[in-house]
Enzyme design. Structure first.
Site, PDB file in Angstrom:
ATOM      1  N   LYS A  39     105.035 -15.811  69.450  1.00 45.89           N
ATOM      2  CA  LYS A  39     104.363 -15.583  68.038  1.00 45.89           C
ATOM      3  C   LYS A  39     102.887 -15.991  68.428  1.00 45.89           C
ATOM      4  O   LYS A  39     102.297 -16.466  69.335  1.00 45.89           O
ATOM      5  CB  LYS A  39     105.314 -16.592  67.302  1.00 45.89           C
ATOM      6  N   THR A  91     123.041  -9.749  64.091  1.00 44.05           N
ATOM      7  CA  THR A  91     122.858 -11.009  63.688  1.00 44.05           C
ATOM      8  C   THR A  91     122.394 -11.333  62.261  1.00 44.05           C
ATOM      9  O   THR A  91     123.084 -11.977  61.347  1.00 44.05           O
ATOM     10  CB  THR A  91     121.953 -11.925  64.636  1.00 44.05           C
ATOM     11  N   ALA A 108     118.763 -16.569  63.212  1.00 45.41           N
ATOM     12  CA  ALA A 108     118.202 -14.752  63.083  1.00 45.41           C
ATOM     13  C   ALA A 108     117.495 -14.495  64.219  1.00 45.41           C
ATOM     14  O   ALA A 108     117.171 -15.509  65.237  1.00 45.41           O
ATOM     15  CB  ALA A 108     117.447 -14.668  62.058  1.00 45.41           C
ATOM     16  N   GLU A 109     117.300 -13.247  64.393  1.00 44.10           N
ATOM     17  CA  GLU A 109     116.593 -12.433  65.539  1.00 44.10           C
ATOM     18  C   GLU A 109     115.120 -12.446  64.540  1.00 44.10           C
ATOM     19  O   GLU A 109     115.259 -12.094  63.287  1.00 44.10           O
ATOM     20  CB  GLU A 109     116.816 -11.076  65.825  1.00 44.10           C
ATOM     21  N   THR A 121     112.146 -14.914  54.244  1.00 39.66           N
ATOM     22  CA  THR A 121     110.648 -14.751  54.630  1.00 39.66           C
ATOM     23  C   THR A 121     110.091 -13.917  53.483  1.00 39.66           C
ATOM     24  O   THR A 121     110.614 -13.070  52.850  1.00 39.66           O
ATOM     25  CB  THR A 121     110.717 -13.666  55.997  1.00 39.66           C
ATOM     26  N   ASP A 122     108.714 -14.286  53.564  1.00 41.35           N
ATOM     27  CA  ASP A 122     107.904 -13.361  52.749  1.00 41.35           C
ATOM     28  C   ASP A 122     107.924 -11.842  53.007  1.00 41.35           C
ATOM     29  O   ASP A 122     107.498 -10.952  52.278  1.00 41.35           O
ATOM     30  CB  ASP A 122     106.361 -13.806  52.565  1.00 41.35           C
ATOM     31  N   GLU A 123     108.337 -11.513  54.496  1.00 42.77           N
ATOM     32  CA  GLU A 123     108.206 -10.226  54.824  1.00 42.77           C
ATOM     33  C   GLU A 123     108.884  -9.204  54.085  1.00 42.77           C
ATOM     34  O   GLU A 123     108.637  -7.970  54.169  1.00 42.77           O
ATOM     35  CB  GLU A 123     108.227 -10.170  56.204  1.00 42.77           C
ATOM     36  N   LYS A 168     116.367  -8.725  57.030  1.00 44.11           N
ATOM     37  CA  LYS A 168     116.456  -9.966  56.451  1.00 44.11           C
ATOM     38  C   LYS A 168     116.314  -9.754  54.938  1.00 44.11           C
ATOM     39  O   LYS A 168     117.201 -10.428  54.259  1.00 44.11           O
ATOM     40  CB  LYS A 168     114.892 -10.524  56.527  1.00 44.11           C
ATOM     41  N   TYR A 211     112.938  -5.751  61.349  1.00 42.51           N
ATOM     42  CA  TYR A 211     113.278  -7.225  61.112  1.00 42.51           C
ATOM     43  C   TYR A 211     113.102  -7.331  59.711  1.00 42.51           C
ATOM     44  O   TYR A 211     114.046  -8.018  59.196  1.00 42.51           O
ATOM     45  CB  TYR A 211     112.039  -8.124  61.763  1.00 42.51           C
TER      46      TYR A 211
HETATM   47  P1  NAD Z   1     113.729 -18.768  66.304  1.00 45.68           P
HETATM   48  O1  NAD Z   1     113.541 -17.174  66.720  1.00 45.68           O
HETATM   49  O2  NAD Z   1     112.744 -19.521  66.682  1.00 45.68           O
HETATM   50  O3  NAD Z   1     115.188 -19.329  66.394  1.00 45.68           O
HETATM   51  C1  NAD Z   1     116.168 -18.499  66.060  1.00 45.68           C
HETATM   52  C2  NAD Z   1     117.858 -19.242  66.557  1.00 45.68           C
HETATM   53  O4  NAD Z   1     118.716 -18.713  65.964  1.00 45.68           O
HETATM   54  C3  NAD Z   1     117.718 -19.705  67.814  1.00 45.68           C
HETATM   55  O5  NAD Z   1     118.016 -20.858  68.270  1.00 45.68           O
HETATM   56  C4  NAD Z   1     118.734 -18.608  68.236  1.00 45.68           C
HETATM   57  O6  NAD Z   1     119.255 -18.965  69.422  1.00 45.68           O
HETATM   58  C5  NAD Z   1     119.613 -18.604  66.964  1.00 45.68           C
HETATM   59  N1  NAD Z   1     120.422 -17.305  66.902  1.00 45.68           N
HETATM   60  C6  NAD Z   1     119.925 -16.138  66.981  1.00 45.68           C
HETATM   61  N2  NAD Z   1     121.153 -15.421  66.852  1.00 45.68           N
HETATM   62  C7  NAD Z   1     122.052 -16.037  66.423  1.00 45.68           C
HETATM   63  C8  NAD Z   1     123.477 -15.785  66.362  1.00 45.68           C
HETATM   64  N3  NAD Z   1     123.886 -14.516  66.221  1.00 45.68           N
HETATM   65  N4  NAD Z   1     124.414 -17.052  66.092  1.00 45.68           N
HETATM   66  C9  NAD Z   1     124.037 -18.244  66.163  1.00 45.68           C
HETATM   67  N5  NAD Z   1     122.641 -18.447  66.305  1.00 45.68           N
HETATM   68  C10 NAD Z   1     121.729 -17.544  66.558  1.00 45.68           C
HETATM   69  O7  NAD Z   1     113.572 -18.560  64.630  1.00 45.68           O
HETATM   70  P2  NAD Z   1     112.459 -19.331  63.478  1.00 45.68           P
HETATM   71  O8  NAD Z   1     111.160 -18.611  63.570  1.00 45.68           O
HETATM   72  O9  NAD Z   1     112.821 -20.772  63.807  1.00 45.68           O
HETATM   73  O10 NAD Z   1     113.180 -18.660  62.342  1.00 45.68           O
HETATM   74  C11 NAD Z   1     114.158 -19.317  61.632  1.00 45.68           C
HETATM   75  C12 NAD Z   1     114.540 -18.585  60.163  1.00 45.68           C
HETATM   76  O11 NAD Z   1     113.555 -18.676  59.423  1.00 45.68           O
HETATM   77  C13 NAD Z   1     114.657 -17.122  60.335  1.00 45.68           C
HETATM   78  O12 NAD Z   1     115.744 -16.736  59.502  1.00 45.68           O
HETATM   79  C14 NAD Z   1     113.604 -16.423  60.094  1.00 45.68           C
HETATM   80  O13 NAD Z   1     113.897 -15.159  59.484  1.00 45.68           O
HETATM   81  C15 NAD Z   1     112.952 -17.581  58.808  1.00 45.68           C
HETATM   82  N6  NAD Z   1     111.504 -17.584  58.770  1.00 45.68           N
HETATM   83  C16 NAD Z   1     110.740 -17.748  59.848  1.00 45.68           C
HETATM   84  C17 NAD Z   1     109.599 -17.800  59.528  1.00 45.68           C
HETATM   85  C18 NAD Z   1     108.487 -18.160  60.952  1.00 45.68           C
HETATM   86  O14 NAD Z   1     107.055 -18.113  60.526  1.00 45.68           O
HETATM   87  N7  NAD Z   1     109.121 -18.245  62.062  1.00 45.68           N
HETATM   88  C19 NAD Z   1     108.841 -17.706  58.308  1.00 45.68           C
HETATM   89  C20 NAD Z   1     109.554 -17.402  57.223  1.00 45.68           C
HETATM   90  C21 NAD Z   1     110.932 -17.488  57.483  1.00 45.68           C
HETATM   91  O1  DAU Z   2     105.675 -14.038  57.406  1.00 48.17           O
HETATM   92  C1  DAU Z   2     107.104 -14.704  57.820  1.00 48.17           C
HETATM   93  C2  DAU Z   2     107.142 -14.248  59.178  1.00 48.17           C
HETATM   94  O2  DAU Z   2     106.227 -14.369  60.168  1.00 48.17           O
HETATM   95  C3  DAU Z   2     108.498 -14.635  59.598  1.00 48.17           C
HETATM   96  O3  DAU Z   2     109.511 -13.968  58.900  1.00 48.17           O
HETATM   97  C4  DAU Z   2     108.730 -14.212  61.088  1.00 48.17           C
HETATM   98  O4  DAU Z   2     110.055 -14.402  61.655  1.00 48.17           O
HETATM   99  C5  DAU Z   2     107.667 -14.308  62.112  1.00 48.17           C
HETATM  100  O5  DAU Z   2     107.863 -13.970  63.199  1.00 48.17           O
HETATM  101  C6  DAU Z   2     106.272 -14.176  61.516  1.00 48.17           C
HETATM  102  O6  DAU Z   2     106.100 -12.824  61.434  1.00 48.17           O
HETATM  103  P1  DAU Z   2     104.616 -12.041  61.883  1.00 48.17           P
HETATM  104  O7  DAU Z   2     104.776 -10.740  62.409  1.00 48.17           O
HETATM  105  O8  DAU Z   2     103.861 -12.115  60.638  1.00 48.17           O
HETATM  106  O9  DAU Z   2     104.167 -13.121  63.241  1.00 48.17           O
HETATM  107  P2  DAU Z   2     103.520 -12.840  64.561  1.00 48.17           P
HETATM  108  O10 DAU Z   2     103.319 -14.450  65.150  1.00 48.17           O
HETATM  109  O11 DAU Z   2     104.393 -12.160  65.268  1.00 48.17           O
HETATM  110  O12 DAU Z   2     102.138 -12.240  64.240  1.00 48.17           O
HETATM  111  C7  DAU Z   2     101.268 -12.836  63.315  1.00 48.17           C
HETATM  112  C8  DAU Z   2      99.950 -11.807  63.053  1.00 48.17           C
HETATM  113  O13 DAU Z   2      99.366 -11.949  64.328  1.00 48.17           O
HETATM  114  C9  DAU Z   2     100.506 -10.387  62.667  1.00 48.17           C
HETATM  115  O14 DAU Z   2      99.535  -9.860  61.811  1.00 48.17           O
HETATM  116  C10 DAU Z   2     100.584  -9.587  63.916  1.00 48.17           C
HETATM  117  C11 DAU Z   2      99.423 -10.321  64.952  1.00 48.17           C
HETATM  118  N1  DAU Z   2      99.485 -10.479  66.166  1.00 48.17           N
HETATM  119  C12 DAU Z   2     100.648 -10.870  66.753  1.00 48.17           C
HETATM  120  C13 DAU Z   2     100.908 -11.159  68.167  1.00 48.17           C
HETATM  121  C14 DAU Z   2     102.088 -11.639  68.738  1.00 48.17           C
HETATM  122  C15 DAU Z   2      98.601  -9.727  66.921  1.00 48.17           C
HETATM  123  O15 DAU Z   2      97.506  -9.721  66.707  1.00 48.17           O
HETATM  124  N2  DAU Z   2      98.846 -10.062  68.612  1.00 48.17           N
HETATM  125  C16 DAU Z   2      99.767 -10.622  69.052  1.00 48.17           C
HETATM  126  O16 DAU Z   2      99.950 -10.508  70.343  1.00 48.17           O
END
Ligand code: NAD
Ligand code: DAU
Length: 344
Positions: free
Chosen positions: A196, A107, A90-91, A132-134, A161, A157
């Site tokens: 992040k 994507t 995902a993005e 995601t919970d979002e 999702k 985003y």
């Molecule tokens: P990330 O951004 O670290 O990694 C995404 C990966 O997907 C990368 O390796 C990227 O190259 C690949 N990718 C992107 N577009 C693609 C495409 N078109 N084809 C093939 N590969 C592609 O993401 P993450 O934080 O590891 O999240 C992974 C999954 O979990 C996502 O679906 C996200 O929505 C979900 N998620 C993330 C969180 C979080 O806190 N990070 C929480 C809940 C759910």
């Molecule tokens: O809840 C699950 C989600 O968590 C995933 O689905 C997403 O892929 C993941 O990116 C994440 O989203 P958030 O927006 O919650 O995460 P982020 O780390 O970007 O931000 C966490 C919190 O911190 C949010 O309330 C915004 C705040 N923040 C974030 C950044 C990058 C700041 O205050 N300053 C910052 O510079």
């Protein structure tokens, strides 16, 4: 139900969560073949899985490609006799989706649709969508998201999702595709891209640079260690009911300012580095998960406390400065300059 899967396609395997997932899974399951399809966007790093490549582990196959590729995906499913597709690709960054939502549509929606279509035609045994919970939007001061909470996404985003989740649901209802959707709260841990909150604040604090906290810093996230999330996905892959949705959370609600001050305290840095900056548009106030359903049906329970996990995560980034240096490349700096430049 217990599935006996040993040939799976993991998408986005070079990203934060899926690279942790693949490493942990192959450590535990000697009979598992993992094909990793990854486009290697700015967030995907082959370095994360270097250990597998260096060991020339025959249980691991890397394919550089796009989940939206209509020719490649069916070919991979057939060639590797794939039984299950786990869609992590995902993005994933909310701020990037506000800056430019187009890749999120291509994507997260079209890519998922392409995987579903190929999976349906190939007759695969399970399609697991990592969501995601979002998708639920935001909570007030009380209550928890359950699997029945209506979808109300607030960012491009989360809308992309939620759209993907609805397509997964439709493929289950219409075509009988065996599906499971997992929805997880905020992950942290090794290999998280430093845009992040947690890795961003660690890396800025090291350099004594200002730490940008959006709005009043009182927004709440429920933090889960990435390996607890990965364990949940594995349980859902093995035992998840077809058609089910499972919420995963860490039982660790913290305000952003609590997270940022904890990081500063652990690093021995002054709170004067904190800068309150312009809020994120559409910023969700609070996320918190009711994960009693997967606890009951799958035996899911988070095992890492936030305090322990945060300390270990800081240690991991300290031990992996070369990894950090390499991912903080030109495209990383361009986005950070544009996004935070606008918010100063
Ligand atoms: P990330 O951004 O670290 O990694 C995404 C990966 O997907 C990368 O390796 C990227 O190259 C690949 N990718 C992107 N577009 C693609 C495409 N078109 N084809 C093939 N590969 C592609 O993401 P993450 O934080 O590891 O999240 C992974 C999954 O979990 C996502 O679906 C996200 O929505 C979900 N998620 C993330 C969180 C979080 O806190 N990070 C929480 C809940 C759910
Ligand atoms: O809840 C699950 C989600 O968590 C995933 O689905 C997403 O892929 C993941 O990116 C994440 O989203 P958030 O927006 O919650 O995460 P982020 O780390 O970007 O931000 C966490 C919190 O911190 C949010 O309330 C915004 C705040 N923040 C974030 C950044 C990058 C700041 O205050 N300053 C910052 O510079």
């Amino acid at each position: 139900m217990q599935r006996r899967l040993n040939r799976i396609l993991v998408t986005g395997g070079c990203g934060f969560i899926a690279s942790n997932f693949i490493l942990a899974l192959l450590e535990r399951r000697k009979d598992m073949l993992v094909v990793n399809l990854d486009k290697l966007t700015y967030a995907g790093n082959k370095m994360n899985l270097l250990a597998l490549e260096q060991a020339q582990d025959s249980r691991y196959v890397f394919v550089h490609g796009d989940i939206a590729d209509q020719e490649l995906v069916p070919r991979l499913l057939a060639e590797h006799r794939i039984q299950a597709v786990l869609n992590f690709a995902a993005e994933s960054h909310v701020d990037r989706s506000i800056h430019d939502s187009s890749p999120f549509i291509t994507t997260n929606i079209q890519g998922t649709h392409n995987l579903l279509e190929a999976s349906r035609k190939a007759g695969i045994e399970l399609f697991l969508q990592v969501s995601t919970d979002e998708v639920y939007g935001t909570l007030g001061p009380k209550g928890l998201f359950t699997e029945d909470t209506p979808l109300a996404p607030n960012s491009p985003y989360s809308a992309s999702k939620a759209s993907a989740d609805l397509l997964v649901r439709a493929y289950h209802e219409t075509y009988g595709l065996p599906t499971v959707i997992t929805r997880c709260s905020n992950n942290y841990g090794p290999f998280q891209f430093p845009e992040k909150l947690i890795p961003l604040m660690i890396t800025l604090a090291w350099e004594d640079k200002p730490l940008p906290v959006y709005g009043d810093g009182a927004n709440i996230r429920d933090w889960i260690h990435v390996l607890d999330h990965c364990r949940g996905v594995e349980l859902a892959m093995d035992q998840g009911r077809s058609g089910a949705v499972y919420n995963f959370g860490g039982d660790a609600e913290r305000t952003n300012i609590q997270v940022v001050t904890s990081i500063l305290d652990l690093l021995g840095k002054p709170h004067s580095l904190i800068r309150y900056v312009q809020d994120r548009p559409g910023h969700d106030r609070r996320y918190a998960m009711d994960f009693s359903l997967p606890a009951r049906e799958l035996g899911f329970a988070p095992s890492v406390t936030f305090e322990q996990g945060l300390q270990e995560t800081i240690q991991w980034y300290g031990d992996n400065r070369e990894w950090l240096r390499r991912v903080q490349d030109g495209s990383y700096r361009d986005f950070m300059d544009a996004w935070y430049g606008e918010r100063r």
